[in-house]
Enzyme design. Sequence first.
Site, PDB file in Angstrom:
ATOM      1  N   LYS A  32      -4.136  -0.356  -8.517  1.00 31.65           N
ATOM      2  CA  LYS A  32      -3.935  -1.916  -8.700  1.00 31.65           C
ATOM      3  C   LYS A  32      -3.930  -1.975  -9.854  1.00 31.65           C
ATOM      4  O   LYS A  32      -5.356  -1.617 -10.030  1.00 31.65           O
ATOM      5  CB  LYS A  32      -4.733  -2.789  -7.153  1.00 31.65           C
ATOM      6  CG  LYS A  32      -4.570  -3.923  -6.755  1.00 31.65           C
ATOM      7  CD  LYS A  32      -3.014  -4.561  -7.845  1.00 31.65           C
ATOM      8  CE  LYS A  32      -1.927  -4.582  -6.659  1.00 31.65           C
ATOM      9  NZ  LYS A  32      -0.671  -4.223  -6.667  1.00 31.65           N
ATOM     10  N   ASP A  68      -1.487   4.626  -6.536  1.00 31.79           N
ATOM     11  CA  ASP A  68      -0.929   4.908  -6.023  1.00 31.79           C
ATOM     12  C   ASP A  68       0.197   5.696  -7.074  1.00 31.79           C
ATOM     13  O   ASP A  68       1.564   6.530  -6.090  1.00 31.79           O
ATOM     14  CB  ASP A  68       0.198   3.269  -6.976  1.00 31.79           C
ATOM     15  CG  ASP A  68      -0.147   2.004  -5.572  1.00 31.79           C
ATOM     16  OD1 ASP A  68      -1.476   1.478  -5.903  1.00 31.79           O
ATOM     17  OD2 ASP A  68       0.648   1.571  -5.152  1.00 31.79           O
ATOM     18  N   GLY A  83       0.642  -1.294  -0.411  1.00 29.13           N
ATOM     19  CA  GLY A  83       0.272   0.103  -0.314  1.00 29.13           C
ATOM     20  C   GLY A  83       0.794   1.445   0.053  1.00 29.13           C
ATOM     21  O   GLY A  83       2.115   1.014   0.846  1.00 29.13           O
ATOM     22  N   ALA A  84       0.875   2.092  -0.449  1.00 33.15           N
ATOM     23  CA  ALA A  84       1.557   3.381  -1.180  1.00 33.15           C
ATOM     24  C   ALA A  84       2.402   3.852   0.080  1.00 33.15           C
ATOM     25  O   ALA A  84       3.231   3.947   0.262  1.00 33.15           O
ATOM     26  CB  ALA A  84       1.106   4.389  -2.536  1.00 33.15           C
TER      27      ALA A  84
HETATM   28  O1  MRU Z   1       0.733  -3.619  -4.895  1.00 31.93           O
HETATM   29  P1  MRU Z   1      -0.415  -3.067  -3.326  1.00 31.93           P
HETATM   30  O2  MRU Z   1      -1.290  -4.264  -2.539  1.00 31.93           O
HETATM   31  O3  MRU Z   1       0.790  -2.711  -2.991  1.00 31.93           O
HETATM   32  O4  MRU Z   1      -1.394  -2.050  -3.806  1.00 31.93           O
HETATM   33  C1  MRU Z   1      -2.222  -1.237  -3.453  1.00 31.93           C
HETATM   34  C2  MRU Z   1      -2.503  -0.542  -4.038  1.00 31.93           C
HETATM   35  O5  MRU Z   1      -2.820  -0.235  -5.202  1.00 31.93           O
HETATM   36  C3  MRU Z   1      -4.175   1.135  -4.105  1.00 31.93           C
HETATM   37  O6  MRU Z   1      -4.967   0.492  -3.857  1.00 31.93           O
HETATM   38  C4  MRU Z   1      -2.734   1.972  -3.705  1.00 31.93           C
HETATM   39  O7  MRU Z   1      -1.216   2.067  -2.806  1.00 31.93           O
HETATM   40  C5  MRU Z   1      -3.556   2.558  -2.411  1.00 31.93           C
HETATM   41  S1  MRU Z   1      -3.234   2.620  -0.685  1.00 31.93           S
HETATM   42  C6  MRU Z   1      -4.194   3.753   0.314  1.00 31.93           C
END
Ligand code: MRU
Length: 357
Positions: A245, A234, A42-43
């Site tokens: 994602k 992200d 998660g970013a």
């Molecule tokens: O690969 P990940 O699980 O790190 O991807 C996360 C996402 O795509 C989330 O939607 C994004 O980071 C937002 S989290 C507030």
Amino acid sequence: MDWRKDSLELLDQRKIPKSKEYIQCKSLEEVIHAIKEMIVRGAPAIALSGLFGIVLYLKSLSKKPEYSELKAKLDELLASRPTAVNLRLALQSFQTIISSENFSKLSLNDLILDAENFALNEFSKDLETNISIARNGMEIFKNKNAPLEFITHCNTGAIATAGVGTAIGVFRALKSENIPFHVYVDETRPYLQGSRLTAWELMEENISCTILADNMAGWLMNEKNIDAVIVGADRIASNGDTANKIGTYSLAILAKEHNVPFYVAASATSFDFKIKSGKEIKIEMRDETELTQYSFLKNSQGKNLIEEGIFSPIGARAINPSFDITPAKYITGIITERGVISPVSENLIQSMMSKTF
Ligand code: MRU
């Protein structure tokens, strides 16, 4: 995540929902491993873990590093997950504090203090922004006909941020206002952040939810009156194109076709004003086995620790882009801590994000 001064405690997200286990990262290398292996993901959570990782690196030294040594560590950290912009922006701000001119004047102790204060400050800022995003998102829906029905994708909750989350934060705010609603959770192939993490988080909060396979969203939009899709981000380019994602793009197109409003919930730290459009975003390609096997536990050589759960013939090739880009034209609004950017245009993004509070 919990900062323990000499270690960073992280919830091992690979083990959810089977068990709730924590790991202690005692070095920057362990934090980088945790980011690459999605123990933390998660970013915003990636960025905050990385900042605490830098503190661990500085604390491990017996003498002040050369500027080039520190820079090499920051670059190594940055390469751990390339798509989300939060880590890069956080490291850039950190580098302005310890810029090459300042660096010569700072002792190792000063560097440690600056890095730790910076990380803790970013952590508190993320907590506050989450609350504002949640409130601004809730305002969009609070006067609509309840019960409301939403679709979300991936995981954008407390485990992906420092606080209540972004898209999930909006659901938490609706719940705190006693507004009846239901959330359809995309399972989010291939890594299953939706079915493993989001469903778990919503159920812990007693938020009514149902999991669906990603390819069922079109059917669902045809069958039900979905009030909105809300996802995280992200990286958001200057024109509003959003990396999130994998599967977000298809969901946005489906939403457009079915006249379902499509919202991105994200903080100012998700905007990358260095890039004009999503075309400039490098998408992280992940291991093929994330598609072909059910296993999230790997040893340090990258070998899966669970042998069962093979979905595909041994040796079958697979492609695994971890994110995709949703063009701004499919996004109804971007819910930020400063307000809702709608319609999504470069001008409106600029004026909202340059506001001072
Ligand atoms: O690969 P990940 O699980 O790190 O991807 C996360 C996402 O795509 C989330 O939607 C994004 O980071 C937002 S989290 C507030």
